[in-house]
Scaffold this active site. Sequence first.
Site, mmCIF file in Angstrom:
data_model
loop_
_atom_site.group_PDB
_atom_site.id
_atom_site.type_symbol
_atom_site.label_atom_id
_atom_site.label_comp_id
_atom_site.label_asym_id
_atom_site.label_seq_id
_atom_site.Cartn_x
_atom_site.Cartn_y
_atom_site.Cartn_z
ATOM 1 N N ASN A 130 0.587 -1.554 0.234
ATOM 2 C CA ASN A 130 0.221 -0.219 0.218
ATOM 3 C C ASN A 130 1.332 1.600 -0.205
ATOM 4 O O ASN A 130 0.304 2.368 -0.551
ATOM 5 C CB ASN A 130 -0.625 -0.250 0.721
ATOM 6 C CG ASN A 130 -0.107 -0.300 2.348
ATOM 7 O OD1 ASN A 130 0.374 -0.834 2.548
ATOM 8 N ND2 ASN A 130 -0.680 -0.039 3.770
ATOM 9 N N GLY A 203 2.506 -6.117 7.111
ATOM 10 C CA GLY A 203 1.338 -6.365 6.403
ATOM 11 C C GLY A 203 0.815 -6.975 6.628
ATOM 12 O O GLY A 203 0.155 -6.409 9.007
ATOM 13 N N GLU A 225 4.411 -4.752 11.264
ATOM 14 C CA GLU A 225 3.993 -3.896 11.955
ATOM 15 C C GLU A 225 2.546 -4.517 11.013
ATOM 16 O O GLU A 225 2.619 -4.474 9.688
ATOM 17 C CB GLU A 225 4.722 -2.694 10.889
ATOM 18 C CG GLU A 225 5.919 -2.175 11.352
ATOM 19 C CD GLU A 225 5.615 -1.146 12.278
ATOM 20 O OE1 GLU A 225 4.805 -0.645 12.508
ATOM 21 O OE2 GLU A 225 6.874 -1.360 13.367
ATOM 22 N N CYS A 259 -2.766 2.007 6.793
ATOM 23 C CA CYS A 259 -2.814 1.121 7.535
ATOM 24 C C CYS A 259 -3.320 1.542 8.611
ATOM 25 O O CYS A 259 -3.822 0.866 9.975
ATOM 26 C CB CYS A 259 -1.097 0.294 8.579
ATOM 27 S SG CYS A 259 -0.545 1.419 8.278
ATOM 28 N N GLU A 349 -10.707 -6.213 8.661
ATOM 29 C CA GLU A 349 -9.799 -4.522 8.478
ATOM 30 C C GLU A 349 -10.819 -3.871 7.121
ATOM 31 O O GLU A 349 -10.504 -4.596 5.778
ATOM 32 C CB GLU A 349 -8.974 -4.458 8.118
ATOM 33 C CG GLU A 349 -7.950 -3.242 8.179
ATOM 34 C CD GLU A 349 -5.899 -3.671 8.199
ATOM 35 O OE1 GLU A 349 -6.066 -4.319 8.902
ATOM 36 O OE2 GLU A 349 -5.359 -2.774 7.891
HETATM 37 P P1 NAD Z 1 1.523 -8.226 0.962
HETATM 38 O O1 NAD Z 1 -0.135 -8.780 0.157
HETATM 39 O O2 NAD Z 1 1.883 -6.969 0.301
HETATM 40 O O3 NAD Z 1 2.338 -9.253 1.769
HETATM 41 C C1 NAD Z 1 2.999 -8.302 2.744
HETATM 42 C C2 NAD Z 1 4.006 -8.769 2.397
HETATM 43 O O4 NAD Z 1 4.129 -10.199 2.646
HETATM 44 C C3 NAD Z 1 4.376 -8.816 1.032
HETATM 45 O O5 NAD Z 1 6.057 -8.686 1.118
HETATM 46 C C4 NAD Z 1 4.233 -10.515 0.859
HETATM 47 O O6 NAD Z 1 5.731 -11.054 -0.689
HETATM 48 C C5 NAD Z 1 4.509 -11.464 1.726
HETATM 49 N N1 NAD Z 1 3.617 -12.571 1.600
HETATM 50 C C6 NAD Z 1 2.265 -12.743 0.969
HETATM 51 N N2 NAD Z 1 1.702 -14.177 1.957
HETATM 52 C C7 NAD Z 1 3.042 -14.464 2.000
HETATM 53 C C8 NAD Z 1 3.257 -16.199 2.660
HETATM 54 N N3 NAD Z 1 1.787 -16.864 2.417
HETATM 55 N N4 NAD Z 1 4.693 -16.483 3.320
HETATM 56 C C9 NAD Z 1 5.256 -15.660 3.181
HETATM 57 N N5 NAD Z 1 5.233 -14.301 2.876
HETATM 58 C C10 NAD Z 1 3.693 -14.072 2.084
HETATM 59 O O7 NAD Z 1 0.396 -6.224 2.371
HETATM 60 P P2 NAD Z 1 -0.950 -7.268 2.744
HETATM 61 O O8 NAD Z 1 -1.284 -8.447 3.973
HETATM 62 O O9 NAD Z 1 -1.834 -7.093 1.979
HETATM 63 O O10 NAD Z 1 -1.198 -6.014 3.586
HETATM 64 C C11 NAD Z 1 -1.995 -4.707 4.366
HETATM 65 C C12 NAD Z 1 -2.073 -5.411 5.732
HETATM 66 O O11 NAD Z 1 -1.051 -4.981 5.975
HETATM 67 C C13 NAD Z 1 -2.461 -4.683 6.570
HETATM 68 O O12 NAD Z 1 -3.535 -4.851 6.897
HETATM 69 C C14 NAD Z 1 -2.107 -3.541 6.214
HETATM 70 O O13 NAD Z 1 -3.164 -2.589 8.099
HETATM 71 C C15 NAD Z 1 -1.407 -3.782 7.158
HETATM 72 N N6 NAD Z 1 -0.082 -2.815 6.884
HETATM 73 C C16 NAD Z 1 0.150 -2.636 8.281
HETATM 74 C C17 NAD Z 1 1.191 -1.080 8.373
HETATM 75 C C18 NAD Z 1 2.261 -0.918 9.231
HETATM 76 O O14 NAD Z 1 2.543 -0.359 9.603
HETATM 77 N N7 NAD Z 1 2.049 -1.447 10.749
HETATM 78 C C19 NAD Z 1 1.623 -0.323 6.647
HETATM 79 C C20 NAD Z 1 0.153 -1.031 5.682
HETATM 80 C C21 NAD Z 1 0.104 -2.436 5.989
#
Ligand code: NAD
Length: 471
Positions: A130, A203, A225, A259, A349
Amino acid sequence: MQESSSRPSDNTVSEQQSVETVFNQLNATFATGKTLDTGWRKSQLTALKRLLEDESDALQDSLYKDLGKSKAESWTSEIGFLLSDIKHTLHCLKRWAKPRKVSTPLVAQPGKSYVIAEPLGTVLVIGAWNYPLQLILAPCIAALAAGNCVLLKPSELAPTTSSLIQKLIPRYLDNTAIAVIEGGKDETTDLLALPFDHIFYTGGEAVGKIVMQAASRHLSGITLELGGKSPCLVERSADIAVAARRIVWGKWMNCGQTCVAPDYIVVEACVKDALIAAIIKEIRAQYGKAPMTSADYGKIVNKRHLHRLESYLEGANIISGGQVDHERCVMAPTLVDDPAADSGLMQEEIFGPILPIVTTPQIFDSLVALKARPKPLALYLFTGSREIEEHVIRTVSAGSVCINDTMMFMTNPELPFGGVGNSGIGRYHGKAGFDQLSHLKAVMVRKFWLDVKLRYAPFSSWKLSALKKLL
Ligand code: NAD
């Protein structure tokens, strides 16, 4: 340019190199002690600053392609954010890296005690889509400042930005110490099998648990995070017009895919209508009559997420918005009236441009239900009452609390950023990031010239009573 800059960019991480080879190379660099030198750390941070300045146009283009971000939004929430993070880090690095003196108790005299921040080793940074630039490079800034080697794995869901990062990093930074590996689940799984000294993951919660499990195999340190539902409380004494303006800014930046965006509103019934009217007015003021075509309004990252968001609207009581352009992957800013507590909208979320408005007779009444939910990453409260402000700050747990604004706390590098409970483990930004990616090593240095025998056997009753007084 750094010593690495003369090398061709594909010399760092090419498809031919296994993740293990890259990992071994980073560990070998760390073992040389090169990254201990604060001069080296500063040179890398300066090179990263230069990358962001020189390549800002290309970076803005890639952010536009991946998420439809306007140039202004790309600058404020990604490139500019990182530049000020680097400037702050360069300004403070000497102070943060200095030994931190602490007092020494009488029993350990003569002696001195201090804490030194030593690098952890090789850190894996896994970014989310994001804010695909900010979320991979901000942890990288902290890791480099702390003297670590870093392996960056940007999110595959922002593919243009991910491949640009892979192309640019080796051109500017020391590619014996900083590497980029692109990929999705498979590549990340391979990386997670390696014994990194620390894994910094941003993530969702489900993958966060996978990361934590993988880290446990090697006892690697972790920072998670994560996200969750960040509530936004609006109490009757709030300035409704200003509250609405700030809520619209925080909710619809990056189309709600933030997030720390307000996930849902809890408003006191007596000001609900006024708040809804003010939010609708502000959406128009900030994004025009047709927000979906505004150049300042982003898009949903992909069709899967668009369908997920659409499913939340089935049977919902839509107050305004709700339109979807499937071709361009855009959903209008959407307000939903009092969704059921067990609906997807109130259970998951949202991470998109839908804002549920939940009504409560009084803010105090809503706090019990709020505290029963998983602890949020951010908590927002709009109020003119000091009493309510203090009560909420003191009694409701959250990663961060922001009173009378949304997301602005992110602009202060003096504030640690991170979740609590389900919203994450660990923190970063500024000194918090430096400390998070350092080991704070305790050091005590004694002298030979005085050696009181009190602590040595054989023990006697007078020794014990003296020890009881001293310890
Ligand atoms: P995403 O899909 O980009 O995944 C995050 C990372 O995890 C990627 O690099 C991806 O390659 C890896 N990944 C995905 N599936 C995997 C698996 N099965 N095994 C290992 N690695 C894997 O991001 P997302 O999860 O859709 O992100 C959205 C979430 O992240 C929301 O819940 C959001 O609130 C949270 N977020 C938190 C912050 C923070 O700073 N706290 C910032 C941004 C997003």
